[in-house]
Design a protein around this motif. Structure first.
Motif, PDB file in Angstrom:
ATOM      1  N   GLY A 298      11.107 -10.520 -17.096  1.00 33.66           N
ATOM      2  CA  GLY A 298      10.216 -11.610 -16.706  1.00 33.66           C
ATOM      3  C   GLY A 298       8.981 -11.076 -16.020  1.00 33.66           C
ATOM      4  N   ARG A 299       8.803 -11.475 -14.758  1.00 32.21           N
ATOM      5  CA  ARG A 299       7.600 -11.096 -14.026  1.00 32.21           C
ATOM      6  C   ARG A 299       7.508  -9.590 -13.782  1.00 32.21           C
ATOM      7  N   LEU A 300       8.610  -8.868 -13.846  1.00 32.59           N
ATOM      8  CA  LEU A 300       8.594  -7.419 -13.654  1.00 32.59           C
ATOM      9  C   LEU A 300       8.835  -6.683 -14.966  1.00 32.59           C
ATOM     10  N   GLY A 301       8.508  -7.317 -16.060  1.00 32.44           N
ATOM     11  CA  GLY A 301       8.795  -6.735 -17.365  1.00 32.44           C
ATOM     12  C   GLY A 301       7.814  -5.684 -17.817  1.00 32.44           C
ATOM     13  N   THR A 302       6.713  -5.454 -17.085  1.00 29.79           N
ATOM     14  CA  THR A 302       5.715  -4.458 -17.473  1.00 29.79           C
ATOM     15  C   THR A 302       5.407  -3.562 -16.288  1.00 29.79           C
ATOM     16  N   ALA A 303       4.827  -2.401 -16.588  1.00 29.27           N
ATOM     17  CA  ALA A 303       4.461  -1.468 -15.512  1.00 29.27           C
ATOM     18  C   ALA A 303       3.398  -2.078 -14.603  1.00 29.27           C
ATOM     19  N   GLY A 304       2.469  -2.827 -15.186  1.00 26.10           N
ATOM     20  CA  GLY A 304       1.438  -3.474 -14.384  1.00 26.10           C
ATOM     21  C   GLY A 304       2.005  -4.529 -13.458  1.00 26.10           C
ATOM     22  N   ALA A 307       3.651  -2.792 -10.576  1.00 25.84           N
ATOM     23  CA  ALA A 307       2.638  -2.304  -9.635  1.00 25.84           C
ATOM     24  C   ALA A 307       2.115  -3.443  -8.766  1.00 25.84           C
ATOM     25  N   TRP A 308       1.898  -4.606  -9.392  1.00 27.77           N
ATOM     26  CA  TRP A 308       1.428  -5.761  -8.625  1.00 27.77           C
ATOM     27  C   TRP A 308       2.479  -6.192  -7.603  1.00 27.77           C
ATOM     28  N   ARG A 309       3.750  -6.201  -8.007  1.00 30.75           N
ATOM     29  CA  ARG A 309       4.808  -6.573  -7.078  1.00 30.75           C
ATOM     30  C   ARG A 309       4.836  -5.618  -5.886  1.00 30.75           C
ATOM     31  N   LEU A 310       4.613  -4.340  -6.117  1.00 32.66           N
ATOM     32  CA  LEU A 310       4.658  -3.356  -5.050  1.00 32.66           C
ATOM     33  C   LEU A 310       3.458  -3.456  -4.113  1.00 32.66           C
ATOM     34  N   GLN A 311       2.308  -3.892  -4.629  1.00 31.43           N
ATOM     35  CA  GLN A 311       1.074  -3.824  -3.838  1.00 31.43           C
ATOM     36  C   GLN A 311       0.491  -5.184  -3.475  1.00 31.43           C
ATOM     37  N   ARG A 312       1.163  -6.260  -3.882  1.00 30.64           N
ATOM     38  CA  ARG A 312       0.556  -7.571  -3.643  1.00 30.64           C
ATOM     39  C   ARG A 312       0.429  -7.891  -2.156  1.00 30.64           C
ATOM     40  N   GLY A 313       1.410  -7.473  -1.350  1.00 24.16           N
ATOM     41  CA  GLY A 313       1.312  -7.717   0.090  1.00 24.16           C
ATOM     42  C   GLY A 313       0.127  -7.013   0.706  1.00 24.16           C
ATOM     43  N   LEU A 413      -3.901   1.636 -10.747  1.00 21.10           N
ATOM     44  CA  LEU A 413      -5.344   1.840 -10.589  1.00 21.10           C
ATOM     45  C   LEU A 413      -6.122   0.538 -10.766  1.00 21.10           C
ATOM     46  N   VAL A 414      -5.642  -0.339 -11.627  1.00 20.21           N
ATOM     47  CA  VAL A 414      -6.290  -1.649 -11.753  1.00 20.21           C
ATOM     48  C   VAL A 414      -6.237  -2.396 -10.426  1.00 20.21           C
ATOM     49  N   ILE A 415      -5.090  -2.329  -9.762  1.00 17.25           N
ATOM     50  CA  ILE A 415      -4.959  -2.994  -8.465  1.00 17.25           C
ATOM     51  C   ILE A 415      -5.822  -2.311  -7.415  1.00 17.25           C
ATOM     52  N   ALA A 416      -5.887  -0.971  -7.449  1.00 23.12           N
ATOM     53  CA  ALA A 416      -6.673  -0.234  -6.467  1.00 23.12           C
ATOM     54  C   ALA A 416      -8.166  -0.525  -6.624  1.00 23.12           C
ATOM     55  N   PHE A 417      -8.679  -0.360  -7.823  1.00 22.67           N
ATOM     56  CA  PHE A 417     -10.121  -0.532  -8.044  1.00 22.67           C
ATOM     57  C   PHE A 417     -10.499  -2.015  -8.111  1.00 22.67           C
ATOM     58  N   GLY A 418      -9.664  -2.814  -8.757  1.00 16.21           N
ATOM     59  CA  GLY A 418      -9.933  -4.250  -8.775  1.00 16.21           C
ATOM     60  C   GLY A 418      -9.752  -4.878  -7.413  1.00 16.21           C
TER      61      GLY A 418
END
Length: 544
Positions: A298-304, A307-313, A413-418
């Motif tokens: 589901g929501r954790l089905g992709t690497a992206g 990454a979002w789950r790990l860094q969203r906070g 990197l998308v989360i970092a730069f975005g």
């Protein structure tokens, strides 16, 4: 085997066995990071007397400054009240709170790195299998933070002794005390949480709350200056609730209140005792607030998505902080112009930071530039999340599936730069809310900081991809950029020094002229750095 080795030792000795070895190891690991952070903090403090002497060299100028601070609540919220008119007292007023906050950040990073980070990576379990006491790692981590804060206190005391030894000692001890308060607080949070990232985030949130409490208390009362000069006033309860407020009310160079150090010592001792008590009541790797397992699909089905789950906070926390900072800085823009008034020295500093435009635009540009420098810390922390996932061996099982290295890295990197773009955009919206004017130019000024921020992120990607063992040195790069950006203009540093930082090549907006050449060069440099780092990541072995 461990029990037999410890059988002839007292219980307290067994608990701390191996502390000295772990302390030496921790200091060796931090031999680059600690000198940079301590040096940046010390230079920020020690450079201030000379700057203030150039700005407020006469008694009349200092009296005018004190009168302005009495009536300017927004500047009191940002800097704090003035308790004296000497250069030492003005130095404590101008940088005391920020030096304490920087010491707190350094301390919490050190403690979490040598406690929860070690457990999360599995290294602590290996260490504990030898002749190492149960509380040795925690003790070594706190001693490492104590060494850093003691070095900072010595530098501040020695460097400011020319302004008065007593006041210099009070300021040095106060800054170090605040650092150790948050070191012991991080030690408690590291026992409560299962994630080093969450431990850093929660302790940083407490630091942010301490700053907000101090700012709210200082803005609501003008008692600091008036009380210092015998004209009435008082202190705020909100400020007394914050360790940063204790540093203010220690009042270096203004009839020091030495008993305030007892508050700092009491908080350090109490929190340290709680941390030691918690450390003895849990197993290695466990926590009192375990992380709830999440779904594998589901929501954790992709690497992206992972990454979002790990860094969203982290993204949420930085976003809120930058928006609020923009509101505060925007709200104090008009007051800052009144404070500078006819002071040519202060005007020149703002113009060196913000460009040769009107004072209001120069102030806005300098504040936007400061937030850009802080955004560099966000992107370094976010990019190095890749390094943490790799060294903790969590990346290897993921990459063993149908997930390529570049796809895995791209999510972070998308989360970092975005995320850097997002927080600067929110900072611009905060400025617009606080200032109430020039929404378009302010947003443009915030977004034009991104090429320089991305260059720092590109350095982190390069080091992680090509020389992973040196990835943490990116914090040193970020610290050097902060030092150049914050202290360089005040010291009237040569242009060649300012140009070492990528931020020194950006156009000074709002008010200045937009120059696309340097912006495009920095964007190209960021792309080259990221591409080189990803190429190195694709070819090298994974570290463990």
């Amino acid at each position: 085997m461990t029990t037999t080795a410890f059988a002839v030792r007292p219980a307290s000795s067994r608990q701390l066995a191996g502390t000295g070895t772990l302390l030496r190891f921790a200091l060796r690991r931090d031999r680059l990071m600690l000198p940079v952070w301590v040096g940046v903090n010390a230079l920020m403090v020690l450079s201030m007397p000379g700057t203030l002497e150039g700005l407020y060299g006469t008694a009349a100028e200092r009296a005018d400054l004190i009168r302005q601070m009495e009536t300017n609540s927004s500047l009191r919220a940002m800097i704090g009240p003035v308790f004296g008119d000497s250069l030492g007292a003005l130095t404590a007023w101008r940088v005391g709170v920020y030096a304490g906050a920087l010491a707190a950040v350094t301390s919490l990073l050190v403690v979490v790195r040598h406690t929860r980070d070690e457990e999360e990576s599995g290294r602590q379990e290996l260490v504990a299998s030898g002749m190492v006491g149960r509380r040795a790692s925690l003790t070594a981590a706190l001693l490492t933070a104590a060494v850093a804060n003691a070095a900072l206190a010595l530098l501040v005391t020695a460097g400011l002794s020319g302004q008065g030894t007593t006041g210099a000692l009070a300021l040095g001890l106060g800054i170090a005390g605040v650092g150790m308060v948050f070191a012991t607080m991080a030690a408690i949070v590291a026992q409560l949480t299962e994630s080093a990232r969450l431990a850093r985030g929660l302790t940083s949130a407490v630091l942010g709350a301490a700053f907000v409490l101090r700012a709210a208390g200082d803005s609501g009362t003008a008692g600091g200056t008036s009380q210092a000069f015998g004209t009435g006033g008082g202190s705020s309860v909100l400020t007394w609730l914050s360790p940063l407020g204790w540093l203010e009310y220690l009042r270096p160079y203004a009839d020091e209140r030495w008993w305030v150090l007892a508050l700092l010592a009491g908080a350090i001792g109490l929190q340290g005792a709680v941390a030691y008590g918690l450390a003895g009541r849990r197993d290695i790797g466990m926590s009192f607030l375990p992380t709830r397992p999440g779904p594998a699909t589901g929501r954790l089905g992709t690497a992206g998505a992972l990454a979002w789950r790990l860094q969203r906070g982290s993204v949420l926390g930085w976003s809120i902080g930058f928006f609020l900072a923009g509101v505060v800085y925007g709200g104090m823009t008009e007051g800052a112009a009144d404070l500078v008034g006819d002071n040519e020295g202060a005007r020149r500093i703002f113009e060196r930071m913000g460009g040769q435009s009107g004072l209001t635009d120069a102030f806005l540009a300098s504040m936007v530039g400061m937030l850009g420098l802080v955004a560099a810390l966000y992107i370094v922390a976010s990019v190095l999340r890749l390094h943490g996932e790799e060294t903790s061996s969590r990346a290897e099982p993921l990459l063993a599936n149908a997930v390529g290295r570049l796809r895995w890295a791209a999510g972070h990197l998308v989360i970092a730069f975005g995320g850097a773009a997002l927080i600067m955009l929110l900072a611009g919206l905060g400025f617009a809310v606080g200032y109430g004017k020039e929404i378009g130019p302010i947003l443009g000024a915030c977004l034009v900081q991104l090429p320089a921020v991305w260059v720092i992120g590109g350095v982190a990607v390069l080091l992680h991809g090509v020389v992973p063992r040196a990835a943490v040195a990116t914090w040193g790069v970020a610290g050097a950029v902060l030092l150049i950006g914050w202290v360089g203009p005040a010291l009237d540093a040569p242009r060649a020094v300012l140009d070492v930082s990528p931020f020194g090549h950006l156009p000074k907006l709002p008010g200045g002229q937009m120059e696309w050449g340097p912006v495009l060069v920095l964007l190209g440099l960021a792309v080259v750095l990221v591409a080189t780092g990803l190429a190195g990541l694709r070819r090298r072995d994974m570290t463990t």
